[in-house]
Enzyme design. Structure first.
Site, PDB file in Angstrom:
ATOM      1  N   ARG B  18      41.567  29.847  33.683  1.00 46.76           N
ATOM      2  CA  ARG B  18      40.582  30.829  33.207  1.00 46.76           C
ATOM      3  C   ARG B  18      41.322  31.992  32.523  1.00 46.76           C
ATOM      4  O   ARG B  18      41.441  32.031  31.318  1.00 46.76           O
ATOM      5  CB  ARG B  18      39.718  31.325  34.391  1.00 46.76           C
ATOM      6  CG  ARG B  18      38.429  32.029  33.966  1.00 46.76           C
ATOM      7  CD  ARG B  18      38.583  33.496  33.592  1.00 46.76           C
ATOM      8  NE  ARG B  18      39.066  34.334  34.694  1.00 46.76           N
ATOM      9  CZ  ARG B  18      39.419  35.607  34.530  1.00 46.76           C
ATOM     10  NH1 ARG B  18      39.345  36.186  33.343  1.00 46.76           N
ATOM     11  NH2 ARG B  18      39.889  36.305  35.545  1.00 46.76           N
ATOM     12  N   ASP B  19      41.876  32.905  33.316  1.00 47.07           N
ATOM     13  CA  ASP B  19      42.520  34.096  32.745  1.00 47.07           C
ATOM     14  C   ASP B  19      43.701  33.709  31.862  1.00 47.07           C
ATOM     15  O   ASP B  19      43.913  34.295  30.793  1.00 47.07           O
ATOM     16  CB  ASP B  19      42.963  35.012  33.895  1.00 47.07           C
ATOM     17  CG  ASP B  19      43.391  36.393  33.441  1.00 47.07           C
ATOM     18  OD1 ASP B  19      43.804  36.550  32.282  1.00 47.07           O
ATOM     19  OD2 ASP B  19      43.318  37.335  34.251  1.00 47.07           O
ATOM     20  N   HIS B 215      44.394  40.950  42.178  1.00 46.83           N
ATOM     21  CA  HIS B 215      44.638  40.255  40.902  1.00 46.83           C
ATOM     22  C   HIS B 215      45.523  41.187  40.071  1.00 46.83           C
ATOM     23  O   HIS B 215      45.056  42.210  39.582  1.00 46.83           O
ATOM     24  CB  HIS B 215      43.285  39.991  40.238  1.00 46.83           C
ATOM     25  CG  HIS B 215      43.373  39.395  38.871  1.00 46.83           C
ATOM     26  ND1 HIS B 215      43.240  38.043  38.644  1.00 46.83           N
ATOM     27  CD2 HIS B 215      43.582  39.954  37.649  1.00 46.83           C
ATOM     28  CE1 HIS B 215      43.345  37.803  37.344  1.00 46.83           C
ATOM     29  NE2 HIS B 215      43.560  38.948  36.713  1.00 46.83           N
ATOM     30  N   HIS B 217      48.475  42.053  37.098  1.00 45.04           N
ATOM     31  CA  HIS B 217      49.145  41.666  35.852  1.00 45.04           C
ATOM     32  C   HIS B 217      50.552  42.260  35.819  1.00 45.04           C
ATOM     33  O   HIS B 217      50.838  43.261  36.483  1.00 45.04           O
ATOM     34  CB  HIS B 217      48.313  42.125  34.650  1.00 45.04           C
ATOM     35  CG  HIS B 217      47.157  41.218  34.368  1.00 45.04           C
ATOM     36  ND1 HIS B 217      47.068  40.437  33.247  1.00 45.04           N
ATOM     37  CD2 HIS B 217      46.051  40.943  35.102  1.00 45.04           C
ATOM     38  CE1 HIS B 217      45.946  39.732  33.274  1.00 45.04           C
ATOM     39  NE2 HIS B 217      45.305  40.021  34.391  1.00 45.04           N
ATOM     40  N   CYS B 248      43.326  40.130  28.957  1.00 43.56           N
ATOM     41  CA  CYS B 248      41.906  40.308  28.649  1.00 43.56           C
ATOM     42  C   CYS B 248      41.735  40.615  27.170  1.00 43.56           C
ATOM     43  O   CYS B 248      42.289  41.593  26.682  1.00 43.56           O
ATOM     44  CB  CYS B 248      41.330  41.445  29.486  1.00 43.56           C
ATOM     45  SG  CYS B 248      39.632  41.851  29.039  1.00 43.56           S
ATOM     46  N   ASN B 257      49.416  37.615  33.585  1.00 39.43           N
ATOM     47  CA  ASN B 257      49.271  37.696  35.026  1.00 39.43           C
ATOM     48  C   ASN B 257      50.628  37.588  35.710  1.00 39.43           C
ATOM     49  O   ASN B 257      51.600  37.134  35.113  1.00 39.43           O
ATOM     50  CB  ASN B 257      48.429  36.510  35.516  1.00 39.43           C
ATOM     51  CG  ASN B 257      46.964  36.651  35.171  1.00 39.43           C
ATOM     52  OD1 ASN B 257      46.212  37.278  35.897  1.00 39.43           O
ATOM     53  ND2 ASN B 257      46.571  36.089  34.038  1.00 39.43           N
TER      54      ASN B 257
END
Lengths: 324, 324
Positions: B18-19, B215, B217, B248, B257
């Site tokens: 996803r990310d 979460h 980064h 993002c 990440n």
């Protein structure tokens, strides 16, 4: 925020001109080293390891150690000038050139000791005793002798280094007269809780005032986590190398130091005063890159750019509120 | 060392599909995504964010979200299948496809909220309430709704994000019925002490049992230091993306990440059981690299190689002795 509202000044030692260069594929000319050192001093660096007093045949990059040390002493009277010396001969040369701190490496790993200084750990402790005896003869203004325990967190030659060995070595180095004892993670194997345990243990052995610096490598990406663990234990001195250069030629797999730029960023973000202008420090990378195009520079802050929240982050404000 | 001597199992959530993919320059075909996911599950990953249920026009990479989610549910019954949905429509589609956890992003920064979901923070909290009401209609086996507070540690659009805003938002999200509330450092601006303060604060607001994941980064190299700070606060869930991919598209400057490989390395070194075979996880990078040659993979452990002391480090042994 008034500068006096910040947390205590931390000693950031730039080790690029010593550790950073010893794996470099090209020899950096003396004049280029001095220009690079100038740029880092201009950025606010006040403590720097500038050379290694080893036989030129072993490390041609350091053949100009005496010239560099003497020139830096003359040109930067406010800088604490640090040099590495593995033996008495090197320490005598470093002192003659004007080094104010002499770091003597002592391996916690027997295998690395024999590879790095061609002596057993015990023989190297005896060498430290000879060096401190020599330093004492120099009277007031004598260089401080800092024993740097390398491979303190593990070794690629030996594997695991028992923590009890590190503590015994620290105690022996204090007995041998070292002014301070530092811990070096030559391979980058340390974990944060290991940093905490060993810092506590070494302080117990040598006394808190004689604990020197944490010297951390970023081989496995853990350097800043380990810095943070050191901060939590109240460590006041950290080593870094601009651009994350560095490594030990006698410890296979040893690569870059913590990048000084990233180290300064983290410490300032945590509200500490490093006295270093981060933008100016990042600008000094260009001086290094031009003189040493063979090396790839690392460092996340230089790649990403300094966030505009850096100076005014809520972190700093609210951390200060929390401690007041 | 017997496996049951290790510290508690930690939930590592792989967010790469996803990310990790939402900033990728090329579209990864569905079949390639499934092969990559297979490789990570084979390495021991048990919690994975596999897709984002957004309009395909906004994010063509995620046009196959329903297909990927349904296929992964079928093929990997033991995997916790997680999907992101920014609104009720997306949540309904995610639930229909079989997502077991639906993450709803809510920005702590008003500017990022409008850029990312085109709603104010308040409007997005109301959307979370609609989503939890919808989920409740699904009865037993309904998906869990996890509110993910993005830009919780600062924002490139707004600058500083006051910590009080994050805490108010966390409380509102709990009231809106979110099962768990997670904290996301979308830009990588967090500092370790900020992580500690916000984790403590959010737990106070929502209750410790409803705190979800961290979460983080690694834009500025601080991700693992922030992970360690979270560990010290007892956080049990961490996100990572294989190869450190990610970012993002609606937050300028947001890059990778925390690399899952480096995260697993640090956590295992600290004595925790992640259930993940690090060598197998590193091998999964090859599957990713082959399918997505446009992206440069990051990650220090893959570059340096796993140290031979990894499994038997003195860290683990002596940490265990210390806690026993």
């Amino acid at each position: 925020m008034a500068p006096d509202a910040k947390r205590p000044v931390l000693a950031i030692r730039e080790v690029g001109p010593r550790d950073g260069l010893q794996m470099a594929k090209a020899i950096m000319p003396t004049a280029a080293k001095l220009l690079w050192i100038d740029a880092m001093v201009a950025a606010g660096v006040r403590d720097m390891e500038v050379a290694s007093f080893v036989p030129p045949a072993a490390l041609p990059q350091m053949a100009d150690a005496a010239d560099v040390t003497a020139a830096v002493r003359r040109q930067h009277p406010a800088l604490k000038v640090v040099a590495l010396a593995p033996n008495l001969r090197g320490a005598q040369n470093a002192a003659a050139a004007g080094a104010q701190v002499i770091i003597v490496p002592v391996s916690a790993s027997e295998a690395h000791s024999r590879s790095n200084v061609r002596r057993s750990r015990e023989e190297q402790v005896a060498e430290v005793a000879r060096i401190t005896a020599f330093a004492a003869t120099l009277g007031a203004g004598r260089p401080r002798i800092e024993a740097g325990i390398s491979t303190a967190f593990g070794c690629s030659l030996q594997g695991i280094v028992p923590e009890a060995d590190v503590l015994r070595l620290a105690a022996a180095l204090a007995t041998a007269g070292a002014d301070t004892v530092s811990l070096a993670d030559t391979l980058g194997y340390a974990s944060p809780s290991q940093v905490k345990r060993l810092v506590r243990g070494v302080r117990r052995e040598v006394g808190a005032a004689r604990f020197g610096h944490l010297h951390l490598h970023d081989t496995l990406g853990t350097a800043l986590a380990n810095v943070y663990a050191g901060l939590e234990e109240g460590v006041g001195g950290f080593d870094g190398a601009l651009g994350g250069l560095g490594g030990c030629p006698f410890a296979p797999g040893s690569v870059g130091n913590a990048a000084t730029e990233d180290l300064v960023y983290l410490l300032e973000l945590e509200g500490f005063d490093t006295g270093i202008d981060l933008a100016a420090l990042i600008a000094a990378r260009a001086v290094l890159a031009e003189a040493l195009p063979s090396e790839r520079l690392h460092g996340r802050v230089a790649a990403a750019g300094i966030p505009r929240t850096y100076r005014l982050s809520s972190t700093v404000h609210e951390a200060l509120e929390a401690v007041q």
